[in-house]
Design an enzyme around this catalytic site. Structure first.
Site, PDB file in Angstrom:
ATOM      1  CB  SER A  23      -0.857  -0.040   1.307  1.00 37.48           C
ATOM      2  OG  SER A  23      -0.228  -0.281   2.628  1.00 37.48           O
ATOM      3  CG  ASN A 110      -3.097  -4.837  13.096  1.00 39.77           C
ATOM      4  OD1 ASN A 110      -2.534  -4.936  11.907  1.00 39.77           O
ATOM      5  ND2 ASN A 110      -3.417  -6.025  13.671  1.00 39.77           N
ATOM      6  CB  THR A 155     -43.641  21.104  -7.576  1.00 39.06           C
ATOM      7  OG1 THR A 155     -44.848  21.288  -8.196  1.00 39.06           O
ATOM      8  CG2 THR A 155     -43.688  22.004  -6.321  1.00 39.06           C
ATOM      9  CG  HIS A 156     -44.443  17.458 -10.333  1.00 34.31           C
ATOM     10  ND1 HIS A 156     -44.297  16.305  -9.846  1.00 34.31           N
ATOM     11  CD2 HIS A 156     -45.165  18.159  -9.393  1.00 34.31           C
ATOM     12  CE1 HIS A 156     -45.163  16.036  -9.002  1.00 34.31           C
ATOM     13  NE2 HIS A 156     -45.507  17.149  -8.534  1.00 34.31           N
ATOM     14  CB  SER A 277     -18.072  22.817 -29.010  1.00 34.41           C
ATOM     15  OG  SER A 277     -18.109  21.879 -30.265  1.00 34.41           O
ATOM     16  CE  LYS A 283     -23.018  23.276 -27.542  1.00 31.06           C
ATOM     17  NZ  LYS A 283     -23.296  22.001 -27.243  1.00 31.06           N
ATOM     18  CG  ASN A 285     -20.428  23.005 -24.379  1.00 26.72           C
ATOM     19  OD1 ASN A 285     -21.591  23.370 -24.843  1.00 26.72           O
ATOM     20  ND2 ASN A 285     -19.595  22.265 -25.033  1.00 26.72           N
ATOM     21  CD  GLU A 290     -22.275  19.489 -19.453  1.00 29.61           C
ATOM     22  OE1 GLU A 290     -22.741  18.610 -20.132  1.00 29.61           O
ATOM     23  OE2 GLU A 290     -21.910  20.688 -19.858  1.00 29.61           O
ATOM     24  CE1 TYR A 317      -5.640  -3.660   8.938  1.00 28.93           C
ATOM     25  CE2 TYR A 317      -4.692  -5.893   8.688  1.00 28.93           C
ATOM     26  CZ  TYR A 317      -4.964  -4.645   8.081  1.00 28.93           C
ATOM     27  OH  TYR A 317      -4.373  -4.234   6.793  1.00 28.93           O
ATOM     28  CD  GLN A 322      -2.645  -2.860   2.345  1.00 27.34           C
ATOM     29  OE1 GLN A 322      -1.879  -2.834   3.183  1.00 27.34           O
ATOM     30  NE2 GLN A 322      -2.047  -3.206   0.903  1.00 27.34           N
ATOM     31  CE  LYS A 325      -4.132   2.756   5.033  1.00 29.25           C
ATOM     32  NZ  LYS A 325      -5.019   1.461   4.719  1.00 29.25           N
TER      33      LYS A 325
HETATM   34  N1  ARG Z   1      -1.210  -1.385   5.277  1.00 33.03           N
HETATM   35  C1  ARG Z   1      -1.923  -1.907   6.235  1.00 33.03           C
HETATM   36  C2  ARG Z   1      -3.190  -1.332   6.029  1.00 33.03           C
HETATM   37  O1  ARG Z   1      -3.273  -0.152   5.434  1.00 33.03           O
HETATM   38  C3  ARG Z   1      -1.247  -1.525   7.643  1.00 33.03           C
HETATM   39  C4  ARG Z   1      -1.807  -2.768   8.638  1.00 33.03           C
HETATM   40  C5  ARG Z   1      -1.281  -3.969   8.251  1.00 33.03           C
HETATM   41  N2  ARG Z   1      -1.463  -4.963   9.485  1.00 33.03           N
HETATM   42  C6  ARG Z   1      -1.132  -6.250   9.262  1.00 33.03           C
HETATM   43  N3  ARG Z   1      -1.222  -6.695  10.238  1.00 33.03           N
HETATM   44  N4  ARG Z   1      -0.771  -6.737   8.006  1.00 33.03           N
HETATM   45  O2  ARG Z   1      -4.201  -1.832   6.426  1.00 33.03           O
END
Ligand code: ARG
Length: 461
Positions: A23, A110, A155-156, A277, A283, A285, A290, A317, A322, A325
């Site tokens: 990650s 964790n 309305t509508h 355009s 045009k 736009n 949008e 966990y 992971q 994010k």
């Molecule tokens: N990169 C991991 C995550 O974002 C960190 C935690 C990893 N923990 C583990 N026991 N492998 O979740």
């Protein structure tokens, strides 16, 4: 390259695994939170006598050096380190030697990732709320100039009753205020420290969770470690908050698109925030609204994505987590740029009161006023008044005029109880201003509403 966790492994990880498992390419965004978390943890360990003062100093200096390297671009992010937590710890140990290996005492990745990500999300709740306030301010400024500017309330998507443009914008101020409140309440609810939960069950070391929580600006310490290391509600909340906010933004955007069309002509977006355009030279736009409408889709995707990742995960966990994010990072960035550009588009758009006013002359917007007149002045039951008004509308259609322009004689032909004073009721401005009930569109009421938002924004500063 040797892994930090390689002790029990006989063969080294494949490059394919590294690419799949890592990650570090995206969680490196959390480097500030990670270093601050480590500093707080180390400080707590030293206070508890688990690290010596000298070791703490080495760790502090080492982490300062790592931070410098990251910010200067010197730091080498390596996928074989898996994530930023191990990348930073490894570099720390290269810089300060064996003391670096003590930092992870009474901690796990964790609780570490839970601290870092939670603090990022908390901060973003407040930053987005601030951008929302700036947007509200801009909308308020336009609204205040148009508390007498008539436009058809719908309305509508059908002409319904005349309202004023300030009142219309006040509806969006209400939505964005609720959004701010959601971001702020998420901050308050989730400002709880995971640090010290370690892998899942706490730690035998004599740590002080209150102390590290305080150093990191958390309000309190989490209650149950098993929950804490696997809880991603805070991330789901910001995704929901952003989704709801983007839903509001997309509703406003849709109106901007409609209003800037030839058919409506209620506004003109500035050249600065419009596009041309490639084939049709005439045009202009409305790409900005949008795209705002379109971007709403991707943040919904992130919300549903994370809800799905979390569904059915056993405690505590799991690596699935992971996947929390990227959707959040993307949604936060989408929210931030969306708020900024919408604010500019509104600030620079041209409002066309004349066209709004003319649009009120179609669709018999004062029909309800005629019915109200019959009830109030002629003591006619509403159902009957509704019927008589229907006749008046039909007559206007036949004459090819709007009900607000009908002559008295035609009305009296329909019902002789109608007096001359009816004409006042049919004037569109009067119709708008007649809606004086609390929260209504009358200019005076609109001004009160806008004052309420003005006060809110002043208090929030
Ligand atoms: N990169 C991991 C995550 O974002 C960190 C935690 C990893 N923990 C583990 N026991 N492998 O979740």
């Amino acid at each position: 390259m040797e892994k930090m966790w390689s002790g029990r492994f006989l063969a080294s990880a494949s490059n394919l695994l590294d690419r799949f498992n890592a990650s570090i390419m995206y969680d490196r965004k959390l480097y500030r939170e990670d270093i601050e978390g480590s500093l707080a943890h180390a400080q707590m360990l030293a206070k508890q006598g688990i690290l010596t003062k000298d070791e703490l100093k080495q760790i502090q200096d080492g982490l300062a050096q790592v931070k410098k390297e990251i910010e200067s671009g010197e730091f080498v992010w390596n996928i074989s380190d898996e994530d930023l937590h191990m990348g930073i710890e490894k570099r720390l140990t290269q810089i300060i030697g064996d003391t670096g290996k003590k930092l992870h005492t009474a901690r796990s990745r964790n609780d570490q990732v839970a601290v870092d990500f939670r603090r990022y999300v908390l901060r973003k709740n407040l930053e987005i709320a601030k951008l929302l306030k700036a947007l509200m301010q801009e909308i308020l400024t336009v609204a205040q100039q148009h508390t007498e500017t008539l436009l058809p309330g719908m309305t509508h998507l059908q002409h319904a009753q005349p309202i004023n443009f300030g009142f219309h914008l006040g509806a969006y101020l209400s939505m964005f205020k609720r959004d701010i409140e959601r971001f702020e309440s998420s901050y308050v609810r989730n400002n709880i420290s995971p640090l010290g939960c370690a892998a899942l069950a706490g730690t035998p070391h004599n740590i002080d969770r209150e102390y590290s929580a305080q150093l990191l600006g958390f309000d309190s310490v989490s209650v149950n470690c098993l929950d804490t290391v696997s809880d991603r509600d805070f991330a789901l909340e910001i995704l929901f908050n952003i989704s709801t906010m983007m839903m509001h933004i997309s509703r406003l955007s849709e109106e901007l698109v409609l209003w800037s069309s030839y058919e409506f002509g209620f506004i003109e977006l500035s050249d600065e925030y419009s596009t041309g355009s490639s084939i049709m030279p005439q045009k202009k736009n409305p790409d900005v609204p949008e795209l705002l409408r379109g971007k709403t889709g991707r943040v919904y995707g992130a919300l549903v994505g994370l809800l799905t990742v979390m569904k059915g995960l056993p405690l505590a966990y799991n690596k699935d987590t992971q996947e929390d994010k990227e959707g959040v990072f993307d949604s936060v960035e989408t929210a931030e740029i969306s708020l900024e550009i919408l604010k500019e588009a509104i600030k620079t758009m041209q409002v066309k009161p004349q066209n709004m006013q003319s649009a009120c002359k179609v669709g018999h917007l004062s029909a309800t006023d005629l019915a109200d007149y019959l009830v109030e002045k002629c003591n006619i039951p509403f159902r009957e008044a509704h019927f008589i008004t229907g006749k008046a509308v039909a007559k206007s259609e036949e004459l090819g005029i709007d009900l607000s322009d009908i002559e008295l004689k035609y009305l009296q032909e329909i019902d002789e109880r109608i007096g001359e004073d009816v004409l006042e009721f049919l004037v569109l401005e009067n119709s708008m201003n007649a809606r004086r009930s609390q929260g209504g569109t009358a200019t005076q009421r609109t001004k009160e509403q806008l004052d309420y938002f003005k006060k809110y924004l002043e208090e929030k500063k």
